[in-house]
Design a protein around this motif. Structure first.
Motif, PDB file in Angstrom:
ATOM      1  N   THR A   1       6.776 -50.408  81.181  1.00 52.97           N
ATOM      2  CA  THR A   1       5.555 -50.818  80.245  1.00 52.97           C
ATOM      3  C   THR A   1       6.147 -52.362  80.060  1.00 52.97           C
ATOM      4  OG1 THR A   1       6.791 -50.175  78.584  1.00 52.97           O
ATOM      5  CG2 THR A   1       4.939 -48.820  79.341  1.00 52.97           C
ATOM      6  N   ALA A   2       6.998 -52.889  80.359  1.00 53.53           N
ATOM      7  CA  ALA A   2       7.314 -54.182  79.898  1.00 53.53           C
ATOM      8  C   ALA A   2       6.186 -55.122  80.437  1.00 53.53           C
ATOM      9  CB  ALA A   2       8.751 -54.632  80.492  1.00 53.53           C
ATOM     10  N   ASP A   3       6.015 -56.339  79.916  1.00 49.97           N
ATOM     11  CA  ASP A   3       5.260 -57.346  80.272  1.00 49.97           C
ATOM     12  C   ASP A   3       5.531 -57.884  81.689  1.00 49.97           C
ATOM     13  OD1 ASP A   3       3.957 -57.290  78.025  1.00 49.97           O
ATOM     14  OD2 ASP A   3       4.661 -59.480  77.224  1.00 49.97           O
ATOM     15  N   ARG A   4       4.383 -58.146  82.627  1.00 47.64           N
ATOM     16  CA  ARG A   4       4.708 -58.826  83.902  1.00 47.64           C
ATOM     17  C   ARG A   4       5.657 -57.866  84.805  1.00 47.64           C
ATOM     18  NH1 ARG A   4       7.035 -63.390  85.361  1.00 47.64           N
ATOM     19  NH2 ARG A   4       9.073 -63.066  84.022  1.00 47.64           N
ATOM     20  N   PHE A   5       5.806 -56.440  84.340  1.00 49.40           N
ATOM     21  CA  PHE A   5       6.369 -55.602  85.096  1.00 49.40           C
ATOM     22  C   PHE A   5       5.875 -55.653  86.552  1.00 49.40           C
ATOM     23  CE2 PHE A   5       7.340 -51.740  86.954  1.00 49.40           C
ATOM     24  CZ  PHE A   5       9.046 -51.643  87.028  1.00 49.40           C
ATOM     25  N   SER A   6       4.598 -55.226  86.723  1.00 47.14           N
ATOM     26  CA  SER A   6       3.943 -55.030  87.969  1.00 47.14           C
ATOM     27  C   SER A   6       4.056 -56.433  88.745  1.00 47.14           C
ATOM     28  CB  SER A   6       2.443 -54.767  87.811  1.00 47.14           C
ATOM     29  OG  SER A   6       1.943 -55.792  86.989  1.00 47.14           O
ATOM     30  N   VAL A   7       4.051 -57.604  88.224  1.00 43.52           N
ATOM     31  CA  VAL A   7       4.406 -58.747  89.133  1.00 43.52           C
ATOM     32  C   VAL A   7       5.589 -58.812  89.581  1.00 43.52           C
ATOM     33  CG1 VAL A   7       4.111 -61.047  89.107  1.00 43.52           C
ATOM     34  CG2 VAL A   7       2.460 -59.806  87.722  1.00 43.52           C
ATOM     35  N   VAL A   8       6.547 -58.683  88.819  1.00 42.86           N
ATOM     36  CA  VAL A   8       7.936 -58.712  88.912  1.00 42.86           C
ATOM     37  C   VAL A   8       8.176 -57.723  90.057  1.00 42.86           C
ATOM     38  CG1 VAL A   8      10.299 -58.319  88.219  1.00 42.86           C
ATOM     39  CG2 VAL A   8       8.412 -59.571  87.015  1.00 42.86           C
ATOM     40  N   LEU A   9       7.627 -56.485  89.955  1.00 43.22           N
ATOM     41  CA  LEU A   9       7.836 -55.283  90.908  1.00 43.22           C
ATOM     42  C   LEU A   9       7.662 -55.868  92.378  1.00 43.22           C
ATOM     43  CD1 LEU A   9       8.919 -52.641  90.634  1.00 43.22           C
ATOM     44  CD2 LEU A   9       6.426 -51.764  90.608  1.00 43.22           C
ATOM     45  N   MET A  10       6.413 -56.649  92.514  1.00 38.04           N
ATOM     46  CA  MET A  10       5.929 -57.084  93.740  1.00 38.04           C
ATOM     47  C   MET A  10       6.876 -57.887  94.486  1.00 38.04           C
ATOM     48  SD  MET A  10       2.120 -57.545  93.679  1.00 38.04           S
ATOM     49  CE  MET A  10       1.891 -58.376  92.020  1.00 38.04           C
ATOM     50  N   LEU A  11       7.690 -58.498  93.627  1.00 36.51           N
ATOM     51  CA  LEU A  11       8.680 -59.752  94.082  1.00 36.51           C
ATOM     52  C   LEU A  11      10.064 -59.110  94.505  1.00 36.51           C
ATOM     53  CD1 LEU A  11       7.818 -62.573  91.679  1.00 36.51           C
ATOM     54  CD2 LEU A  11       6.704 -62.274  93.789  1.00 36.51           C
ATOM     55  N   LEU A  12      10.048 -57.892  94.172  1.00 31.91           N
ATOM     56  CA  LEU A  12      11.327 -57.171  94.492  1.00 31.91           C
ATOM     57  C   LEU A  12      11.699 -57.264  95.925  1.00 31.91           C
ATOM     58  CD1 LEU A  12      11.903 -53.963  92.785  1.00 31.91           C
ATOM     59  CD2 LEU A  12      12.938 -56.296  92.140  1.00 31.91           C
ATOM     60  N   GLU A  13      12.969 -57.311  96.236  1.00 30.60           N
ATOM     61  CA  GLU A  13      13.354 -57.560  97.732  1.00 30.60           C
ATOM     62  C   GLU A  13      13.537 -56.040  98.175  1.00 30.60           C
ATOM     63  OE1 GLU A  13      16.560 -59.983  98.254  1.00 30.60           O
ATOM     64  OE2 GLU A  13      15.463 -61.454  97.048  1.00 30.60           O
ATOM     65  N   LYS A  14      13.676 -56.078  99.783  1.00 27.48           N
ATOM     66  CA  LYS A  14      13.626 -54.469 100.378  1.00 27.48           C
ATOM     67  C   LYS A  14      14.498 -53.777  99.684  1.00 27.48           C
ATOM     68  CE  LYS A  14      12.152 -53.507 104.845  1.00 27.48           C
ATOM     69  NZ  LYS A  14      12.265 -54.076 106.330  1.00 27.48           N
ATOM     70  N   GLU A  15      15.850 -54.487  99.785  1.00 30.73           N
ATOM     71  CA  GLU A  15      17.131 -53.657  99.420  1.00 30.73           C
ATOM     72  C   GLU A  15      17.085 -53.171  98.109  1.00 30.73           C
ATOM     73  OE1 GLU A  15      21.629 -55.003  99.659  1.00 30.73           O
ATOM     74  OE2 GLU A  15      20.426 -55.949 100.983  1.00 30.73           O
ATOM     75  N   GLU A  16      16.347 -53.925  97.075  1.00 31.35           N
ATOM     76  CA  GLU A  16      16.262 -53.829  95.785  1.00 31.35           C
ATOM     77  C   GLU A  16      15.538 -52.567  95.654  1.00 31.35           C
ATOM     78  OE1 GLU A  16      17.105 -58.115  93.922  1.00 31.35           O
ATOM     79  OE2 GLU A  16      15.156 -57.456  94.323  1.00 31.35           O
ATOM     80  N   ARG A  17      14.311 -52.545  96.440  1.00 35.60           N
ATOM     81  CA  ARG A  17      13.293 -51.412  96.470  1.00 35.60           C
ATOM     82  C   ARG A  17      14.086 -50.121  97.040  1.00 35.60           C
ATOM     83  NH1 ARG A  17       8.071 -52.659  96.115  1.00 35.60           N
ATOM     84  NH2 ARG A  17       7.500 -54.835  96.219  1.00 35.60           N
ATOM     85  N   HIS A  18      14.896 -50.198  97.889  1.00 37.35           N
ATOM     86  CA  HIS A  18      15.536 -49.261  98.453  1.00 37.35           C
ATOM     87  C   HIS A  18      16.677 -48.564  97.103  1.00 37.35           C
ATOM     88  CE1 HIS A  18      17.558 -46.773 101.579  1.00 37.35           C
ATOM     89  NE2 HIS A  18      18.815 -46.951 100.764  1.00 37.35           N
ATOM     90  N   HIS A  19      17.275 -49.546  96.581  1.00 35.86           N
ATOM     91  CA  HIS A  19      18.051 -48.922  95.468  1.00 35.86           C
ATOM     92  C   HIS A  19      17.102 -48.159  94.553  1.00 35.86           C
ATOM     93  CE1 HIS A  19      22.070 -50.599  95.791  1.00 35.86           C
ATOM     94  NE2 HIS A  19      21.586 -51.717  95.849  1.00 35.86           N
ATOM     95  N   MET A  20      15.998 -48.588  94.192  1.00 34.46           N
ATOM     96  CA  MET A  20      15.169 -47.985  93.221  1.00 34.46           C
ATOM     97  C   MET A  20      14.884 -46.594  93.593  1.00 34.46           C
ATOM     98  SD  MET A  20      12.338 -50.114  91.419  1.00 34.46           S
ATOM     99  CE  MET A  20      11.132 -50.072  92.599  1.00 34.46           C
ATOM    100  N   THR A  21      14.272 -46.583  95.033  1.00 32.36           N
ATOM    101  CA  THR A  21      13.823 -45.139  95.682  1.00 32.36           C
ATOM    102  C   THR A  21      15.174 -44.164  95.430  1.00 32.36           C
ATOM    103  OG1 THR A  21      14.177 -46.177  97.381  1.00 32.36           O
ATOM    104  CG2 THR A  21      11.880 -45.375  97.145  1.00 32.36           C
TER     105      THR A  21
END
Lengths: 358, 942
Positions: free
Chosen positions: B895-915
């Motif tokens: 729910t943080a501000d700008r979260f969705s935008v920042v999310l888009m800028l995540l790199e692949k590896e970081e996304r992988h971490h998240m999953t």
């Protein structure tokens, strides 16, 4: 200055002579077919369906009706059904299924006299809300109909007792950008233009352009009203900017005298609302483009918003015949294709080129 | 008619009576030509057309054309025209129209049949259809109510009856008056605020056909609103269109509308959606560049623009934006300099490296110049830039002719990316400039190559002060002038005008019969550049070929021809030309890039045997085959040769020097200070006057805590460059190490005086002042505190320059406040933890933070790395201990501000971490949350 070839050209693609007087012609949405409405010399009405095929118009269907048919619209039908609503010389409003045109799917004695003009909204995905048909008649009334309600109109705009009734020549829907708001504009033989708000059931605005109003049309029916073009008997047309309504001055407008004869009709290009064609009593067509001013709204001396009208540019003009062109209809599917019919008992399919680059 | 008579008539015509008849004298060529009065001209035209005074077809035509000149929109010019027919169009046009029609007819037939098949569902009544309006509402035709209201006050105007005064209620009357005022002046109704339009369209009952139709309609409406500058409405309609069917066009258009509304984030989102649907969509890239530009992300913007320009080198919008951005970036850089960020110090150090060699080249260029009378001033006007800050802009050598492809050159030069692309627009200036001054000279070539990098501030000025009459080779003065004018015009971007000048010069050349093929070659080559700029590749090729006939194997015409071929997609020929260019000069980066690109294309096109289909690549004779910078001055005499030998030796030394320095720098980056020290010492043996080496070695000494030597080096550096900020700073550090706080503080003050924005210096100064006071107060100096900060700061420098070298971090003893009370404190702690890669600390921090507060704390500094860092901390330390806390944190984080935008800028590896985190979380058995909850939450992230 653009060279003549870079201008849009108006080309006759098909010309078809008919053995009756044709009053109106309309494209059937999502098809290469159009409908012609008119009356035979004997006084009976006729509906003909033509299909454009390889540079020719082939007659597919012809139905004779007891009364001469003046006008028609597809505006209130769904894309799947594509029923045409017509008004005839006797004041009847009928809706026909063109597949089985023998009996109307809806019929009502709408007016005491001839239905001069008809328009529909709410169908074809044009405008949210209920499908509604508006008719204007010589008896001075303008009535709004809902095909789901038999026998009686849903709104009736008629002169009060004691008022002189004027011949209503033209009606048009507009402002139907959500399922509640909706406006009807009507033009009368004395030059009156009246704008009815169907949401509040009130007269929202009226003006007089001094000469009989032959045709009114909004540039788009299904948006917050933007522009209204009204053509008149003596060859002038007025473009009203409908975005800003001043409490006393009403809407700003620009007028242009183009034809040396009556302008019978105005039709906006379905793909670009700022381009429209006017048809003249001397058989000529004028293609116009409206240019918006830099600021569409300004403050007057009392700090009230007042609209600013733009300007109109003539893109092309041609002469088709010596007789008036009484109707014109742009194809909703193919940009630049239009059908027009005149009192020279012929119907023409025209192609207007380069509309996408003007 | 005499002259006077005409004049008198003219003056008369201003007062002419428009209603009167046109006098016969006015129906005259002379009169019409001189008449400027549109209305009167229209009247003349009407008279002429009417034939009242006889029929003069030519005069009518003349009058029409004159009128058109004065007023192209005049109504008198509107003529009745017959309708066009198929015959009035060219065959091609007509057949195109016919084909289109035919295709449309076939398509509609198909759609119609599908529509008919669906008509079975006709009976389905739309549930959401509004009900029928109230039956037969009566609407009056006239606004009766208004005039009635207006009549009332007129009655009240009568004098009141005395009896009425008793009942008079002042307040009520006042209210009434106010009401009246309100009523008579209702506000204007403006139909532009339109919150009532739904942005969603209900399509549940529509067939695919209808949806398509509707989506298109809504998009059209959006386009129209856009054209009317009603951007909000446009966005609404595009959204409606998208809610029916998602299309690239609608996304793209909405992005543009959002840009106009300056809703950058929305625009960015739309661009990203387009690029997801259609990677490489040029419009979307261009728009994203605009967005990035406004969001201040110049790097991303340039990258996008470069992609666009690679596909479409002629794209003017991209070009303009690029130059705009270049300016902004310059400003930014200046600002950065003023702020004195940590990064800068390191960067300058590396740039010094380049600068020095560049300067060297420049110096030698200048040395040779006196013997070069031709066009030398252009280059000599570019002064040798010395100060260290500005040099960060400098570009590497070997640029050669950039031309439209130059942008790809610089992509390898990491931190200079932005400059490189902006250079693209500067290169042509130099191109022409040295085209005129080249004449087979070494020095000038070298000069302009090294100079091309800093063209921005200096080259421009130089261009303006070009003496138009400067002699040009063997060209006679008028031709030389033409050529110089052409050069100037070219520089100003007036390519068509420049083209004309060159053409005149070429014409003059052939007329004058001079025999100087070099000059003619240059003229042709320059004209070819104009053609190339105008996109006229055919003529460009022709001119280049001519130039090459005159002077085989000249570099510029070859390169230009190659580009022209490439733009015409004649890749084989382009390939051959580029290859030839490379034979002449291997250092032309643009040629390298193009060859690579074309090779790829040709392989795609011709398969693995593409080489066999190539025309023969001409063998370049040895005389023409050289490294351009070493090209011997053909017109030079012995003096230059001697100089060249000296220069060669110098150059060799320089190469070795820079190699050593580079090695040294590398060692520093790896924190192997002892080795670096050795390299730097060797460097200094070669070049004892090199300031940067001293400062660099000082750094090594500092790291090795050999403060005395460090101080010595700094002293040496300051002797060479008395204002070197870095030297001062390091000497300060050394002094601090030597516990000479007084000297230290004076050094720091010196740094701050030069640049008040160096924050470390300020910090240090504070600390040192404290230490100074302590040491003055007590005899025992405060030992344990001082060494740590030094290493800390130096480390920071390294980290910023080499973000990956986390191993050198020694931030363990940074105290992390684990009980943050405000967003600022939280941010401080988080940053501290992040910079040291300390996930444990971060986990503790998170554990002590209320999940509800997290978005608030984060809002100011949310970026991709932070998110991924938090994720890591959650994953590695908190997940086992307290999965519910992890869940709660995640539940609030999005729910943080700008979260969705920042999310888009995540790199692949970081996304992988998240999953990974979510997977593990969902595997946890817990009573507080279910698998479904986790799944729902994960949807918000992935």
């Amino acid at each position: 200055m653009s060279s003549p070839l870079s201008k849009p050209q108006i080309i006759t693609h098909i010309q078809k002579s008919l053995n009756y007087t044709v009053f109106d012609s309309k494209w059937i949405p999502c098809s290469a077919k159009f409908v012609c409405l008119g009356n035979f010399p004997s006084g009976t009405g006729v509906i003909q369906i033509y299909e454009v095929n390889q540079g020719e118009a082939q007659l597919i269907k012809e139905v004779e009706k007891p009364k001469a048919i003046k006008c028609g619209t597809f505006g209130a039908t769904s894309l799947q059904q594509r029923h045409i609503a017509t008004g005839d010389f006797d004041g009847n409003l009928n809706i026909w299924n063109l597949e089985t045109p023998d009996v109307p799917v809806y019929a009502v004695k709408a007016h005491k006299e001839i239905v001069n003009s008809i328009d529909g909204v709410g169908g074809l995905g044009i405008g949210d809300g209920a499908p509604e048909i508006v008719t204007g008649s010589r008896d001075g009334t303008v009535k709004v109909w809902d095909p789901r309600q038999k026998d009686s109109p849903v709104a009736n705009m008629e002169p009060m007792e004691g008022e002189t009734k004027r011949d209503c020549w033209t009606v048009a829907f507009g402002h139907a950008f959500n399922d509640q708001d909706r406006c009807v504009c009507a033009g009368y033989d004395n030059g009156d233009i009246k704008l009815f708000d169907l949401r509040n059931m009130s007269l929202r605005w009226e003006t007089n352009i001094k000469n009989g109003v032959c045709c009114v049309e909004f540039d788009r029916k299904d948006i917050n009203m933007n522009k209204l073009v009204a053509t008149s008997l003596e060859g002038k047309f007025h473009v009203f900017d409908m975005r800003t309504q001043h409490p006393t001055k009403g809407f700003a407008s620009v007028s242009e005298k183009a034809h040396k004869s009556t302008i019978w009709q105005v039709r906006h290009l379905p793909q670009n609302r700022d381009i429209f064609m006017t048809t003249g009593g001397a058989g000529n067509l004028h293609l116009w483009k409206y240019e918006y001013p830099a600021q569409r709204c300004k403050k007057d001396s009392d700090c009230v918003d007042v609209g600013v009208a733009g300007s109109v540019n003539l893109l092309q003009n041609v002469t088709l015949s010596t007789q008036p062109i009484a109707s014109l209809d742009w194809s909703p599917d193919k940009q630049g294709l239009c059908v027009c019919s005149g009192f020279d008992q012929s119907v023409r399919v025209l192609i207007v080129t380069k509309l996408n680059i003007v | 008619m005499s002259e006077d008579a005409v004049l008198s008539l003219q003056s008369h015509s201003t007062t002419v009576d428009y209603r009167g008849k046109v006098p016969v004298e006015h129906l005259d060529y002379d009169y019409i030509e001189k008449c400027k009065d549109v209305r009167y001209l229209e009247k003349i035209l009407r008279t002429l057309r009417s034939g009242e005074e006889g029929i003069y077809p030519h005069l009518i035509k003349f009058c029409e054309s004159h009128l058109e000149k004065l007023d192209p929109k005049s109504r008198a010019l509107r003529k009745e025209m017959p309708v066009a027919t198929a015959a009035s169009l060219s065959k091609d046009e007509w057949s195109q129209i016919e084909d289109e029609l035919k295709r449309w007819q076939e398509e509609t037939k198909k759609t119609e049949t599908t529509l008919k098949h669906q008509s079975v569902f006709d009976d389905l009544v739309k549930e959401n259809m509004p009900p029928v309006r109230g039956s037969s509402c009566f609407v009056p035709l006239s606004q009766k109510t208004v005039p009635q209201e207006r009549k009332k006050p007129s009655k009240c105007a009568l004098p009141r009856d005395y009896r009425e005064w008793d009942k008079f209620d002042v307040e009520k009357e006042c209210e009434k008056i106010e009401e009246d005022v309100d009523k008579t002046d209702p506000p204007a109704i403006i139909n532009s605020g339109h919150p009532k339009i739904k942005t969603q369209v209900d399509t549940s009952l529509l067939s695919q056909q209808e949806k398509l139709f509707l989506a298109n309609r809504e998009k059209d409406k959006g386009n129209e609103a856009f054209r009317a500058k009603d951007y909000e409405e446009a966005v609404t309609y595009y959204s409606r269109s998208l809610s029916i069917i998602t299309t690239v066009a609608a996304y793209n258009n909405r992005a543009q509308a959002e840009i106009k509304l300056e809703h950058w984030h929305n625009a960015l989102k739309d661009c990203l959606s387009v690029l997801e649907l259609e990677p490489g969509n040029l419009k979307a890239l261009l728009r994203r560049a605009v967005v990035y530009n406004h969001m201040g992300n110049f790097h991303m913007a340039t990258e996008d623009l470069r992609t666009v320009l690679r596909e479409e080198p002629q794209n003017t919008t991209a070009t303009q934006l690029m130059s705009q951005m270049e300016k902004k970036m310059e400003e930014c850089q200046q600002e950065k300099q003023r702020k004195g960020k940590k990064i800068l110090i390191q960067e300058i150090e590396e740039a010094d490296n380049q600068t020095d060699s560049d300067n060297k080249a420049h110096k030698t260029a200048c040395l040779v110049q006196p013997s070069q009378p031709v066009g030398g001033e252009e280059r000599s006007a570019t002064p040798v830039e010395r100060g260290d800050m500005g040099n960060a802009h400098k570009k590497p050598h070997g640029r050669g002719d950039g031309g439209p492809h130059a942008e790809s050159n610089s992509s390898h030069h990491e931190h200079r990316k932005n400059r490189g692309s902006s250079d693209k627009y500067k290169v042509p200036q130099e191109k022409i400039a040295n085209g005129s001054s080249k004449r087979g000279s070494t020095a000038s070539v070298q000069g302009d190559q090294s100079g091309s990098g800093k063209a921005t501030p200096v080259g421009g000025n130089a261009g303006e002060t070009v003496n138009l009459d400067a002699p040009c080779g063997a060209l006679p003065p008028p031709l030389a002038r033409l050529k110089n004018e052409g050069n100037l015009l070219f520089k100003n971007g007036q390519f068509a005008d420049a083209l004309e000048k060159y053409s005149q010069a070429i014409q003059g050349y052939t007329d004058s019969g001079i025999d100087s093929p070099e000059d003619l070659c240059i003229l042709y080559s320059n004209r070819a550049a104009c053609y190339l700029k105008d996109g006229n590749s055919q003529d460009c090729i022709q001119d280049c070929t001519r130039a090459l006939e005159l002077q085989p194997f000249s570099l510029k015409p070859l390169l230009r021809r190659a580009m022209a071929y490439e733009s015409l997609e004649r890749y084989r020929k382009a390939y051959v030309d580029y290859k030839t260019v490379l034979q002449i000069d291997v250092s032309v980066q643009a040629a390298h890039d193009s060859v690579n690109r074309i090779t790829r294309l040709l392989i795609e096109q011709d398969g693995p045997e593409w080489r066999e289909k190539l025309p023969e690549i001409p063998l370049v004779p040895l005389s023409a085959q050289q490294h351009r910078r070493e090209e011997p001055p053909s017109a030079e005499v012995l003096q230059a040769r001697a100089e060249k030998a000296a220069r060669d030796a110098e150059r060799k030394a320089e190469v070795r020097f820079s190699a050593l320095k580079q090695e040294g720098n590398d060692f520093v980056k790896k924190s192997q200070y002892q080795d670096a020290l050795g390299k730097y010492t060797e460097c200094l043996k070669l070049k004892p006057e090199e300031c940067t080496i001293y400062t660099n070695r000082a750094l090594c000494y500092l790291k090795l805590e050999r403060f005395a030597e460090a101080k010595q080096d700094c002293d040496a550096a300051l002797k060479l460059e008395p204002t070197n900020k870095k030297a001062f700073y390091r000497r300060a550090m050394a002094n601090k190490g030597l516990k000479d706080y007084l000297a230290c503080s004076s050094d720091l003050q010196e740094v701050l005086q030069q640049d008040p924005n160096v924050q470390e210096a300020e910090k240090e100064l504070e600390e040192v002042t404290k230490l100074l006071r302590q040491s003055l107060a007590s005899t025992s100096p405060n030992k344990p505190r001082k060494t740590v900060p030094i290493t800390e700061v130096e480390d920071d420098e390294n980290v910023t320059a080499v973000p990956n070298s986390k191993n050198s971090c020694k931030g363990e003893d940074i105290s992390i406040n684990l009980q943050p009370a405000s967003a600022y404190e939280f941010g401080q702690s988080l940053n501290a933890a992040r910079s040291s890669g300390n996930t444990v600390a971060c986990a503790e921090l998170l554990a002590s933070t209320a999940p509800e507060m997290l978005p608030q704390f984060l809002s100011t500094q949310l970026d991709g790395h932070t998110i991924s860092f938090i994720m890591q901390a959650l994953h590695s330390h908190l997940l086992e201990k307290d999965p519910y806390l992890v869940y709660q944190h995640l539940n609030h984080l999005h729910t943080a501000d700008r979260f969705s935008v920042v999310l888009m800028l995540l790199e692949k590896e970081e996304r992988h971490h998240m999953t990974q985190l979510f997977e593990d979380l969902s595997a946890v058995q817990s009573t507080q949350f279910t698998k479904n909850d986790v799944q729902n939450l994960a949807n918000k992230y992935i």
